[in-house]
Design a protein around this motif. Structure first.
Motif, PDB file in Angstrom:
ATOM      1  N   THR A  33       0.862  -1.171   0.000  1.00  6.29           N
ATOM      2  CA  THR A  33       0.000   0.000   0.000  1.00  6.29           C
ATOM      3  C   THR A  33       0.899   1.221   0.000  1.00  6.29           C
ATOM      4  O   THR A  33       1.728   1.386   0.904  1.00  6.29           O
ATOM      5  CB  THR A  33      -0.921   0.029   1.225  1.00  6.29           C
ATOM      6  N   LEU A  34       0.762   2.036  -1.017  1.00  4.64           N
ATOM      7  CA  LEU A  34       1.580   3.236  -1.168  1.00  4.64           C
ATOM      8  C   LEU A  34       0.792   4.447  -0.682  1.00  4.64           C
ATOM      9  O   LEU A  34      -0.402   4.572  -0.948  1.00  4.64           O
ATOM     10  CB  LEU A  34       1.983   3.426  -2.629  1.00  4.64           C
ATOM     11  N   LEU A  35       1.487   5.331   0.016  1.00  6.62           N
ATOM     12  CA  LEU A  35       0.866   6.520   0.600  1.00  6.62           C
ATOM     13  C   LEU A  35       1.680   7.764   0.260  1.00  6.62           C
ATOM     14  O   LEU A  35       2.915   7.712   0.296  1.00  6.62           O
ATOM     15  CB  LEU A  35       0.818   6.400   2.133  1.00  6.62           C
ATOM     16  N   PRO A  36       1.004   8.877  -0.013  1.00  6.77           N
ATOM     17  CA  PRO A  36       1.746  10.135  -0.123  1.00  6.77           C
ATOM     18  C   PRO A  36       2.159  10.588   1.276  1.00  6.77           C
ATOM     19  O   PRO A  36       1.411  10.414   2.239  1.00  6.77           O
ATOM     20  CB  PRO A  36       0.730  11.097  -0.745  1.00  6.77           C
ATOM     21  N   PHE A  37       3.360  11.135   1.379  1.00  8.25           N
ATOM     22  CA  PHE A  37       3.846  11.640   2.666  1.00  8.25           C
ATOM     23  C   PHE A  37       4.749  12.827   2.384  1.00  8.25           C
ATOM     24  O   PHE A  37       5.830  12.664   1.817  1.00  8.25           O
ATOM     25  CB  PHE A  37       4.597  10.545   3.423  1.00  8.25           C
ATOM     26  N   ASP A  38       4.290  14.004   2.782  1.00  9.41           N
ATOM     27  CA  ASP A  38       4.955  15.248   2.396  1.00  9.41           C
ATOM     28  C   ASP A  38       5.059  15.258   0.883  1.00  9.41           C
ATOM     29  O   ASP A  38       4.064  15.080   0.200  1.00  9.41           O
ATOM     30  CB  ASP A  38       6.313  15.403   3.083  1.00  9.41           C
ATOM     31  N   ASP A  39       6.247  15.398   0.351  1.00  7.59           N
ATOM     32  CA  ASP A  39       6.409  15.416  -1.103  1.00  7.59           C
ATOM     33  C   ASP A  39       6.977  14.090  -1.616  1.00  7.59           C
ATOM     34  O   ASP A  39       7.605  14.033  -2.658  1.00  7.59           O
ATOM     35  CB  ASP A  39       7.299  16.586  -1.519  1.00  7.59           C
ATOM     36  N   LYS A  40       6.738  13.030  -0.866  1.00 11.90           N
ATOM     37  CA  LYS A  40       7.276  11.714  -1.200  1.00 11.90           C
ATOM     38  C   LYS A  40       6.148  10.690  -1.307  1.00 11.90           C
ATOM     39  O   LYS A  40       5.031  10.956  -0.907  1.00 11.90           O
ATOM     40  CB  LYS A  40       8.248  11.257  -0.099  1.00 11.90           C
ATOM     41  N   ILE A  41       6.513   9.529  -1.811  1.00  7.60           N
ATOM     42  CA  ILE A  41       5.621   8.369  -1.766  1.00  7.60           C
ATOM     43  C   ILE A  41       6.342   7.319  -0.941  1.00  7.60           C
ATOM     44  O   ILE A  41       7.519   7.030  -1.164  1.00  7.60           O
ATOM     45  CB  ILE A  41       5.297   7.834  -3.169  1.00  7.60           C
ATOM     46  N   ILE A  42       5.620   6.760   0.033  1.00  5.69           N
ATOM     47  CA  ILE A  42       6.171   5.724   0.898  1.00  5.69           C
ATOM     48  C   ILE A  42       5.198   4.543   0.906  1.00  5.69           C
ATOM     49  O   ILE A  42       4.148   4.600   0.264  1.00  5.69           O
ATOM     50  CB  ILE A  42       6.405   6.252   2.333  1.00  5.69           C
ATOM     51  N   PHE A  43       5.524   3.509   1.648  1.00  9.25           N
ATOM     52  CA  PHE A  43       4.584   2.408   1.838  1.00  9.25           C
ATOM     53  C   PHE A  43       4.172   2.410   3.297  1.00  9.25           C
ATOM     54  O   PHE A  43       4.790   3.066   4.135  1.00  9.25           O
ATOM     55  CB  PHE A  43       5.183   1.078   1.375  1.00  9.25           C
ATOM     56  N   ASP A  44       3.118   1.690   3.631  1.00  8.58           N
ATOM     57  CA  ASP A  44       2.546   1.782   4.977  1.00  8.58           C
ATOM     58  C   ASP A  44       3.244   0.920   6.020  1.00  8.58           C
ATOM     59  O   ASP A  44       2.752   0.765   7.120  1.00  8.58           O
ATOM     60  CB  ASP A  44       1.047   1.490   4.948  1.00  8.58           C
ATOM     61  N   GLY A  45       4.387   0.372   5.696  1.00  9.46           N
ATOM     62  CA  GLY A  45       5.156  -0.391   6.673  1.00  9.46           C
ATOM     63  C   GLY A  45       5.130  -1.885   6.475  1.00  9.46           C
ATOM     64  O   GLY A  45       5.940  -2.598   7.054  1.00  9.46           O
ATOM     65  N   THR A  46       4.200  -2.377   5.681  1.00 17.48           N
ATOM     66  CA  THR A  46       4.158  -3.809   5.404  1.00 17.48           C
ATOM     67  C   THR A  46       4.038  -4.039   3.909  1.00 17.48           C
ATOM     68  O   THR A  46       3.364  -3.292   3.203  1.00 17.48           O
ATOM     69  CB  THR A  46       2.968  -4.514   6.087  1.00 17.48           C
ATOM     70  N   PHE A  47       4.703  -5.062   3.457  1.00 15.47           N
ATOM     71  CA  PHE A  47       4.567  -5.498   2.077  1.00 15.47           C
ATOM     72  C   PHE A  47       4.871  -6.983   2.048  1.00 15.47           C
ATOM     73  O   PHE A  47       5.487  -7.524   2.956  1.00 15.47           O
ATOM     74  CB  PHE A  47       5.499  -4.714   1.132  1.00 15.47           C
ATOM     75  N   SER A  48       4.389  -7.634   1.020  1.00 18.09           N
ATOM     76  CA  SER A  48       4.752  -9.038   0.827  1.00 18.09           C
ATOM     77  C   SER A  48       5.370  -9.156  -0.550  1.00 18.09           C
ATOM     78  O   SER A  48       5.025  -8.420  -1.469  1.00 18.09           O
ATOM     79  CB  SER A  48       3.544  -9.962   0.980  1.00 18.09           C
ATOM     80  N   CYS A  49       6.288 -10.064  -0.645  1.00 13.95           N
ATOM     81  CA  CYS A  49       7.061 -10.205  -1.868  1.00 13.95           C
ATOM     82  C   CYS A  49       6.822 -11.589  -2.457  1.00 13.95           C
ATOM     83  O   CYS A  49       6.838 -12.586  -1.737  1.00 13.95           O
ATOM     84  CB  CYS A  49       8.541 -10.011  -1.529  1.00 13.95           C
ATOM     85  N   TYR A  50       6.563 -11.629  -3.736  1.00 13.87           N
ATOM     86  CA  TYR A  50       6.438 -12.907  -4.420  1.00 13.87           C
ATOM     87  C   TYR A  50       7.839 -13.441  -4.693  1.00 13.87           C
ATOM     88  O   TYR A  50       8.729 -12.697  -5.094  1.00 13.87           O
ATOM     89  CB  TYR A  50       5.677 -12.743  -5.740  1.00 13.87           C
TER      90      TYR A  50
END
Length: 161
Positions: free
Chosen positions: A136-153
């Motif tokens: 899940t990608l989120l805008p943060f200030d002038d950046k794009i970050i992820f919400d802290g969790t991701f899964s990788c195939y």
């Protein structure tokens, strides 16, 4: 390619305040009494809160309107921008100096320059690209970050991809 320590702490404080609000609204986890308690939760419980949030993103507007954490207008503006999240499967195709390039599965595909929270993407994913991740990608200030969790195939593509 990662947030500064102060930016990372700021994001976590704001994001945990929002997840705490979601929990208070829906009574998902009885053991959650303060936003800092989120650090003690199992990843599965955190995922329940995130799924509840992203299933009804209008909760972000409610949080901003109610302002239960007494945040500043600048902080509320940051959180309000999270309504524009992108969630799903992405192809990580390149590591650049300031971010990793994520492509979504749209037609045409959108590219996102995503910064890590505390660790560079190359350390998290390894050097072999492209890689497929759920995030899940989120805008943060002038950046794009992820919400802290991701899964990788665990799929790798050949050089002719």
């Amino acid at each position: 390619m990662v947030l500064s320590d102060s930016e990372g702490k700021r994001f976590i404080e704001l994001y945990h305040s929002l997840l705490f609000y979601v929990n208070n609204t829906h009574k998902v986890l009885e053991s959650l009494h303060h936003p800092d308690d989120i650090f003690k939760l199992d990843p599965e419980d955190i995922l329940k809160l995130k799924d509840m949030l992203y299933a009804a993103p209008d909760q972000i507007d409610s949080f901003v309107r109610d302002n239960p954490a007494n945040l500043t207008s600048e902080e509320l503006k940051m959180i309000s921008a999270w309504k524009h999240f992108a969630r799903g499967r992405f192809y990580v195709v390149r590591f650049l100096k300031n971010y990793a390039v994520f492509l979504d599965e749209g037609h045409p595909a959108k590219a996102y320059g995503v910064q890590g929270l505390a660790m560079p993407w190359e350390e998290m994913l390894g050097p072999n690209l492209p890689r497929i991740v759920e995030a899940t990608l989120l805008p943060f200030d002038d950046k794009i970050i992820f919400d802290g969790t991701f899964s990788c195939y665990n799929l790798f593509f050949g050089s002719g991809m």
